[in-house]
Design a protein around this motif. Structure first.
Motif, PDB file in Angstrom:
ATOM      1  N   GLY A   1       0.811  -1.199   0.000  1.00  0.00           N
ATOM      2  CA  GLY A   1       0.000   0.000   0.000  1.00  0.00           C
ATOM      3  C   GLY A   1       0.848   1.254   0.000  1.00  0.00           C
ATOM      4  N   LEU A   2       1.896   1.274   0.820  1.00  0.00           N
ATOM      5  CA  LEU A   2       2.795   2.429   0.844  1.00  0.00           C
ATOM      6  C   LEU A   2       3.468   2.620  -0.513  1.00  0.00           C
ATOM      7  N   GLY A   3       3.790   1.505  -1.152  1.00  0.00           N
ATOM      8  CA  GLY A   3       4.402   1.574  -2.477  1.00  0.00           C
ATOM      9  C   GLY A   3       3.459   2.202  -3.485  1.00  0.00           C
ATOM     10  N   LEU A   4       2.161   1.841  -3.398  1.00  0.00           N
ATOM     11  CA  LEU A   4       1.174   2.426  -4.302  1.00  0.00           C
ATOM     12  C   LEU A   4       0.994   3.910  -4.009  1.00  0.00           C
ATOM     13  N   GLN A   5       0.966   4.260  -2.733  1.00  0.00           N
ATOM     14  CA  GLN A   5       0.853   5.669  -2.361  1.00  0.00           C
ATOM     15  C   GLN A   5       2.006   6.476  -2.949  1.00  0.00           C
ATOM     16  N   GLU A   6       3.209   5.942  -2.872  1.00  0.00           N
ATOM     17  CA  GLU A   6       4.378   6.626  -3.422  1.00  0.00           C
ATOM     18  C   GLU A   6       4.300   6.741  -4.938  1.00  0.00           C
ATOM     19  N   GLU A   7       3.791   5.687  -5.584  1.00  0.00           N
ATOM     20  CA  GLU A   7       3.670   5.704  -7.040  1.00  0.00           C
ATOM     21  C   GLU A   7       2.630   6.728  -7.489  1.00  0.00           C
ATOM     22  N   LEU A   8       1.524   6.817  -6.757  1.00  0.00           N
ATOM     23  CA  LEU A   8       0.494   7.802  -7.087  1.00  0.00           C
ATOM     24  C   LEU A   8       1.058   9.216  -6.961  1.00  0.00           C
ATOM     25  N   ALA A   9       1.848   9.437  -5.908  1.00  0.00           N
ATOM     26  CA  ALA A   9       2.472  10.748  -5.713  1.00  0.00           C
ATOM     27  C   ALA A   9       3.435  11.050  -6.854  1.00  0.00           C
ATOM     28  N   ARG A  10       4.195  10.038  -7.268  1.00  0.00           N
ATOM     29  CA  ARG A  10       5.151  10.218  -8.366  1.00  0.00           C
ATOM     30  C   ARG A  10       4.436  10.591  -9.657  1.00  0.00           C
ATOM     31  N   ARG A  11       3.242  10.043  -9.857  1.00  0.00           N
ATOM     32  CA  ARG A  11       2.477  10.316 -11.068  1.00  0.00           C
ATOM     33  C   ARG A  11       1.671  11.608 -10.966  1.00  0.00           C
ATOM     34  N   GLY A  12       1.695  12.230  -9.799  1.00  0.00           N
ATOM     35  CA  GLY A  12       0.944  13.463  -9.614  1.00  0.00           C
ATOM     36  C   GLY A  12      -0.540  13.238  -9.467  1.00  0.00           C
ATOM     37  N   THR A  13      -0.931  12.034  -9.022  1.00  0.00           N
ATOM     38  CA  THR A  13      -2.343  11.709  -8.835  1.00  0.00           C
ATOM     39  C   THR A  13      -2.793  12.148  -7.446  1.00  0.00           C
ATOM     40  N   ASP A  14      -3.681  13.129  -7.426  1.00  0.00           N
ATOM     41  CA  ASP A  14      -4.155  13.680  -6.150  1.00  0.00           C
ATOM     42  C   ASP A  14      -5.375  12.887  -5.694  1.00  0.00           C
ATOM     43  N   LEU A  15      -5.127  11.778  -5.010  1.00  0.00           N
ATOM     44  CA  LEU A  15      -6.185  10.868  -4.582  1.00  0.00           C
ATOM     45  C   LEU A  15      -6.087  10.641  -3.078  1.00  0.00           C
ATOM     46  N   PRO A  16      -6.999  11.208  -2.287  1.00  0.00           N
ATOM     47  CA  PRO A  16      -6.939  11.007  -0.831  1.00  0.00           C
ATOM     48  C   PRO A  16      -6.972   9.524  -0.478  1.00  0.00           C
ATOM     49  N   VAL A  17      -6.046   9.122   0.400  1.00  0.00           N
ATOM     50  CA  VAL A  17      -5.905   7.703   0.747  1.00  0.00           C
ATOM     51  C   VAL A  17      -6.195   7.474   2.225  1.00  0.00           C
TER      52      VAL A  17
END
Length: 210
Positions: free
Chosen positions: A67-83
């Motif tokens: 999950g932390l890995g996905l959170q980091e990947e979303l941040a890297r892609r600039g995806t603003d998605l509250p988790v």
């Protein structure tokens, strides 16, 4: 009493535990949400599509990407998605890392329905606030684009506190010309007072508008 959100609210549920996904999806759909389930972070990244206006319930420990890995990947892609993290294997260090990275909450299983809904409401409040901020910035961009180069110069001096007389001398124009420029600046920027103009000018600078 639990307050349900409109059905137009979408929650992405990413968890590799089929039983947990079924139970959560059933509860959330009954509470008025639209739920899209993914059994891995990789599947979500491949198939999720548009995430605008949505939030995510994310398990921390999954097969493959965490999950932390996905959170980091979303941040890297600039995806603003509250988790909102949900996990049966949480610890203080992990939760601190998730929150510092922008997670709304870190819920350890088993958690109560009220705690879950409260976190979801908070996450959607962030979505709404971000949407309103984006709309405000776009409105400011449109206003700023209507200004002439001279009007932008005048606005810069106005918010710096220069008087009309002082500004007229600086720009070698008449007081009346400055009054006209000032009026046009206020009107084009949609400002109803000097403090309002100062606030909007500061936001323009934050948005990179010169």
């Amino acid at each position: 009493m639990i307050d349900a959100m409109p059905a137009t609210r979408t929650i992405f549920l990413v968890d590799d535990d089929e039983a947990v996904c079924h139970a959560l999806a059933t509860f959330l759909e009954a509470s008025g949400y639209r739920v899209s389930v993914f059994n891995s972070a990789e599947t979500f990244l491949e198939k999720a599509g548009d995430t605008a206006g949505s939030i995510m319930l994310l398990d921390q420990r999954m097969t493959g990407m965490s999950g932390l890995g996905l959170q980091e990947e979303l941040a890297r892609r600039g995806t603003d998605l509250p988790v909102i993290f949900i996990t049966g294997h949480g610890d203080v260090q992990m939760s601190v890392k998730a929150i510092k990275a922008g997670a709304i909450n870190f819920l350890e299983k088993p958690f109560s329905d009220n705690d879950l809904i409260a976190s979801i409401n908070e996450a959607f409040s962030c979505v709404d606030a971000n949407r309103k901020h984006c709309e405000l910035i776009q409105d400011l961009r449109d206003c700023h684009a209507r200004l002439t180069a001279r009007e932008r110069e005048v606005m810069q001096h106005i918010v710096a506190g220069r008087s009309n007389k002082n500004l007229a001398e600086l720009l070698c124009v008449s007081d009346r010309t400055i009054e006209v420029h000032r009026h046009r600046v206020m009107k084009k920027m949609g400002a109803d007072s000097l403090p309002d103009l100062v606030r909007k000018y500061a936001m323009c600078q934050e948005a990179g508008l010169q």
